[in-house]
Design a protein around this motif. Sequence first.
Motif, PDB file in Angstrom:
ATOM      1  N   ASN A   1      -5.657  11.465   3.941  1.00  0.00           N
ATOM      2  CA  ASN A   1      -6.630  11.699   2.878  1.00  0.00           C
ATOM      3  C   ASN A   1      -6.252  12.999   2.180  1.00  0.00           C
ATOM      4  OD1 ASN A   1      -7.859   9.482   3.914  1.00  0.00           O
ATOM      5  ND2 ASN A   1      -9.678  10.521   4.623  1.00  0.00           N
ATOM      6  N   GLY A   2      -6.206  12.940   0.855  1.00  0.00           N
ATOM      7  CA  GLY A   2      -5.887  14.124   0.078  1.00  0.00           C
ATOM      8  C   GLY A   2      -6.998  14.424  -0.913  1.00  0.00           C
ATOM      9  N   GLU A   3      -6.740  15.356  -1.806  1.00  0.00           N
ATOM     10  CA  GLU A   3      -7.735  15.737  -2.811  1.00  0.00           C
ATOM     11  C   GLU A   3      -8.064  14.589  -3.759  1.00  0.00           C
ATOM     12  OE1 GLU A   3      -6.617  19.269  -4.888  1.00  0.00           O
ATOM     13  OE2 GLU A   3      -6.096  20.319  -3.038  1.00  0.00           O
ATOM     14  N   CYS A   4      -7.074  13.750  -4.042  1.00  0.00           N
ATOM     15  CA  CYS A   4      -7.257  12.654  -5.007  1.00  0.00           C
ATOM     16  C   CYS A   4      -7.415  11.309  -4.323  1.00  0.00           C
ATOM     17  CB  CYS A   4      -6.069  12.600  -5.964  1.00  0.00           C
ATOM     18  SG  CYS A   4      -5.875  14.093  -6.928  1.00  0.00           S
ATOM     19  N   GLY A   5      -7.733  11.294  -3.047  1.00  0.00           N
ATOM     20  CA  GLY A   5      -7.871  10.034  -2.325  1.00  0.00           C
ATOM     21  C   GLY A   5      -6.794   9.924  -1.265  1.00  0.00           C
TER      22      GLY A   5
ATOM     23  N   ARG B   1     -10.789   2.437  -4.458  1.00  0.00           N
ATOM     24  CA  ARG B   1     -10.938   1.481  -5.567  1.00  0.00           C
ATOM     25  C   ARG B   1      -9.678   1.404  -6.436  1.00  0.00           C
ATOM     26  NH1 ARG B   1     -16.286  -0.435  -6.624  1.00  0.00           N
ATOM     27  NH2 ARG B   1     -17.792   0.613  -5.296  1.00  0.00           N
ATOM     28  N   GLU B   2      -9.061   2.546  -6.695  1.00  0.00           N
ATOM     29  CA  GLU B   2      -7.826   2.551  -7.485  1.00  0.00           C
ATOM     30  C   GLU B   2      -6.729   1.781  -6.760  1.00  0.00           C
ATOM     31  OE1 GLU B   2      -7.440   6.704  -9.853  1.00  0.00           O
ATOM     32  OE2 GLU B   2      -7.654   6.861  -7.661  1.00  0.00           O
ATOM     33  N   LEU B   3      -6.614   2.015  -5.469  1.00  0.00           N
ATOM     34  CA  LEU B   3      -5.594   1.344  -4.676  1.00  0.00           C
ATOM     35  C   LEU B   3      -5.843  -0.159  -4.640  1.00  0.00           C
ATOM     36  CD1 LEU B   3      -3.066   1.851  -3.063  1.00  0.00           C
ATOM     37  CD2 LEU B   3      -4.493   2.354  -1.081  1.00  0.00           C
TER      38      LEU B   3
ATOM     39  N   ARG C   1      -4.726  -1.600  -7.925  1.00  0.00           N
ATOM     40  CA  ARG C   1      -3.258  -1.662  -8.039  1.00  0.00           C
ATOM     41  C   ARG C   1      -2.684  -2.814  -7.233  1.00  0.00           C
ATOM     42  NH1 ARG C   1      -0.932   4.259  -6.844  1.00  0.00           N
ATOM     43  NH2 ARG C   1      -2.615   5.454  -7.794  1.00  0.00           N
ATOM     44  N   CYS C   2      -3.341  -3.152  -6.138  1.00  0.00           N
ATOM     45  CA  CYS C   2      -2.895  -4.248  -5.270  1.00  0.00           C
ATOM     46  C   CYS C   2      -3.735  -5.485  -5.580  1.00  0.00           C
ATOM     47  CB  CYS C   2      -3.046  -3.859  -3.805  1.00  0.00           C
ATOM     48  SG  CYS C   2      -2.085  -2.441  -3.291  1.00  0.00           S
ATOM     49  N   GLU C   3      -3.531  -6.056  -6.745  1.00  0.00           N
ATOM     50  CA  GLU C   3      -4.353  -7.196  -7.181  1.00  0.00           C
ATOM     51  C   GLU C   3      -4.428  -8.247  -6.073  1.00  0.00           C
ATOM     52  OE1 GLU C   3      -0.978  -7.645  -9.138  1.00  0.00           O
ATOM     53  OE2 GLU C   3      -1.354  -5.582  -9.659  1.00  0.00           O
ATOM     54  N   GLY C   4      -5.626  -8.675  -5.770  1.00  0.00           N
ATOM     55  CA  GLY C   4      -5.829  -9.720  -4.771  1.00  0.00           C
ATOM     56  C   GLY C   4      -6.059  -9.221  -3.358  1.00  0.00           C
ATOM     57  N   LEU C   5      -6.028  -7.929  -3.158  1.00  0.00           N
ATOM     58  CA  LEU C   5      -6.236  -7.365  -1.826  1.00  0.00           C
ATOM     59  C   LEU C   5      -7.727  -7.212  -1.562  1.00  0.00           C
ATOM     60  CD1 LEU C   5      -5.338  -5.955   0.777  1.00  0.00           C
ATOM     61  CD2 LEU C   5      -4.893  -3.914  -0.573  1.00  0.00           C
ATOM     62  N   SER C   6      -8.197  -7.823  -0.488  1.00  0.00           N
ATOM     63  CA  SER C   6      -9.633  -7.736  -0.179  1.00  0.00           C
ATOM     64  C   SER C   6      -9.968  -6.346   0.361  1.00  0.00           C
ATOM     65  CB  SER C   6     -10.022  -8.799   0.848  1.00  0.00           C
ATOM     66  OG  SER C   6      -9.560  -8.428   2.137  1.00  0.00           O
TER      67      SER C   6
ATOM     68  N   VAL D   1       0.844  -1.194   0.000  1.00  0.00           N
ATOM     69  CA  VAL D   1       0.000   0.000   0.000  1.00  0.00           C
ATOM     70  C   VAL D   1       0.882   1.249   0.000  1.00  0.00           C
ATOM     71  CG1 VAL D   1      -1.621   1.351   1.399  1.00  0.00           C
ATOM     72  CG2 VAL D   1      -2.030  -1.088   1.016  1.00  0.00           C
ATOM     73  N   LEU D   2       1.899   1.268   0.861  1.00  0.00           N
ATOM     74  CA  LEU D   2       2.796   2.431   0.900  1.00  0.00           C
ATOM     75  C   LEU D   2       3.522   2.602  -0.428  1.00  0.00           C
ATOM     76  CD1 LEU D   2       4.282   2.016   4.485  1.00  0.00           C
ATOM     77  CD2 LEU D   2       2.661   3.765   3.719  1.00  0.00           C
ATOM     78  N   TRP D   3       3.981   1.488  -1.000  1.00  0.00           N
ATOM     79  CA  TRP D   3       4.720   1.558  -2.266  1.00  0.00           C
ATOM     80  C   TRP D   3       3.822   2.076  -3.388  1.00  0.00           C
ATOM     81  CZ3 TRP D   3       9.678   1.774  -2.612  1.00  0.00           C
ATOM     82  CH2 TRP D   3      10.279   1.689  -3.870  1.00  0.00           C
TER      83      TRP D   3
END
Length: 113
Positions: free
Chosen positions: A75-79, A46-48, A51-56, A34-36
């Motif tokens: 939390n920022g302007e873009c998530g 949803r984007e995150l 990006r982390c395929e397989g993360l529930s 997640v940090l990477w």
Amino acid sequence: MNFPHPGDPVRGSASGRPIMALLDLLGRRWSLRVLWELHQAPASFRELQARCEGLSPSVLNTRLGELREARLLENGECGYQLSPVGLELVQRCLPLAHWAEEWAAQLPPRPQK
């Protein structure tokens, strides 16, 4: 939500040393990924997850809560995005990423199955 807090016993150590708390937090499933991913660019939930395929969703929600509570992301302007402290952590990990690339190049190729 309870992240491993310096001063408290954590998984693998009763000392409460800050490094042990950090290693416990970063050693949790998906925390480093997640940090990477957020180092690459901010992302919505949803984007995150994509990006982390397989993360529930439940694990992602837990990790985001822990990492926010630890002040590594915000939390920022873009998530979600790395906080200044989270960005510093990732910057300090970059030499390890470079070392890993050199190490991988020195390993023999895996035999084909």
